[in-house]
Design a protein around this motif. Structure first.
Motif: not given
Length: 311
Positions: A131-134, A189-196, A201-210, A262-263
């Motif tokens: 959630q902090l990452l989102v 929320a799904a994003a509140a999970s400790a084991n997402p 997550v990593y695909a979303g971060i890569a897509l977001f940055v690019f 990521v969410s």
């Protein structure tokens, strides 16, 4: 000798105080000079005025590049002048639009958390790392939008009707701000999970940055097509512009799909992306039509205006 003509001035809509009954210009005068002359004579802000030809009601552009001769106006032609009402600068509009979704996620996640999620058992769990990452991705996205508004974008229109600020802001404040923040930052929320799902997550971060970097590059290309203080247009080229009409829109959508991954596939992020995507698809088609009209055979027509291979 420069040929002068006198245009008959008539109000359209509500009366404009001190509006002159006629105005004298030369055939080589620009549309900008005509607007300035009427604004000076009437005491009205030039940004509040819209001038149309009485013959066909087409708009006389407020531009240096368009002459009176270009518009087809002649001696004793009638022009209609309309007061558009109070105006607000487009740059100010964008700053206000993006300010809501820039601040709301952090407010929901921290100081307002106990008030917003009052119906959950207390004490509320701390926000998850995801959630902090989102929240970070949302903040970075809208910080970038604010930066581009202030330092990158050059606007073809200086102002818009002030009353539209509420309509324009509602999309971002409600859908990108309150809607996403409430659902993604809920304790259940799904994003509140400790084991997402790490793949999301990593695909979303890569897509977001690019996508954010590619979107920024597209905005720089569009900025460089227009000299400061002008409304001139050019044919854009560069990364993404050979694929679709508006790669800036395409990369914007891809960045939001990155946040969606990521969410952990939050429907609220997808809903905002779909609503915004439909609006951008409409804008992209209008831009494609305008490019074809303005540049003719010089412009390579695009069948795909938004998403390469799809829309």
């Amino acid at each position: 000798m420069v040929s002068q003509i006198t245009l008959i001035v008539e109000p359209r809509g509500k009366p404009i105080r001190k509006l002159p009954k006629d105005v004298t210009v030369t055939l080589t005068s620009s549309g900008e000079e005509l607007y300035s002359a009427i604004a000076e004579a009437s005491g009205a802000s030039v940004h509040r005025l819209r001038i149309t030809k009485g013959s066909d009601r087409s708009v006389v552009p407020n531009a240096k590049s368009t002459t009176i001769k270009d518009t087809g106006l002649k001696e004793s032609s009638i022009i209609h002048v309309k007061d558009l009402g109070p105006q607000i600068a487009w740059r100010t509009v964008f700053i206000i639009e993006y300010l809501g979704p820039l601040l709301i996620p952090a407010l929901f996640l921290f100081p307002l958390r106990n008030l917003i999620y009052f119906n959950f058992d207390k004490p509320l769990p701390e926000p998850s790392d995801l959630q902090l990452l989102v929240c970070l991705l949302l903040t970075l996205h809208f910080l970038k939008r604010e930066y581009e508004t202030i330092f990158v974008h050059r606007f073809s229109n200086a102002t818009m009707p002030a009353r539209n600020i509420f309509k324009n802001s509602a999309h971002y404040w409600a859908l990108a701000g309150f809607n996403i923040a409430y659902w993604v930052f809920r304790p259940d929320a799904a994003a509140a999970s400790a084991n997402p799902n790490p793949i999301l997550v990593y695909a979303g971060i890569a897509l977001f940055v690019f996508s954010e970097l590619a979107n920024f590059n597209a905005h720089l290309v569009l900025r460089d097509l227009r000299r400061p203080g002008t409304t001139e247009r050019g044919i854009p080229s560069g990364f993404g512009f050979n694929w679709v009409t508006c790669p800036n829109y395409m990369f914007e959508i891809l960045a939001w799909l990155g946040i969606y991954l990521v969410s952990q596939l939050s429907w609220s992020v997808l809903f905002f992306t779909l609503v915004g995507g439909l609006q951008m698809w409409s804008w992209a088609w209008k831009k494609e039509i305008r490019y074809r009209k303005d540049f003719g055979d010089k412009y390579k027509k695009k069948r795909t205006v938004l998403i390469a291979g799809l829309f």
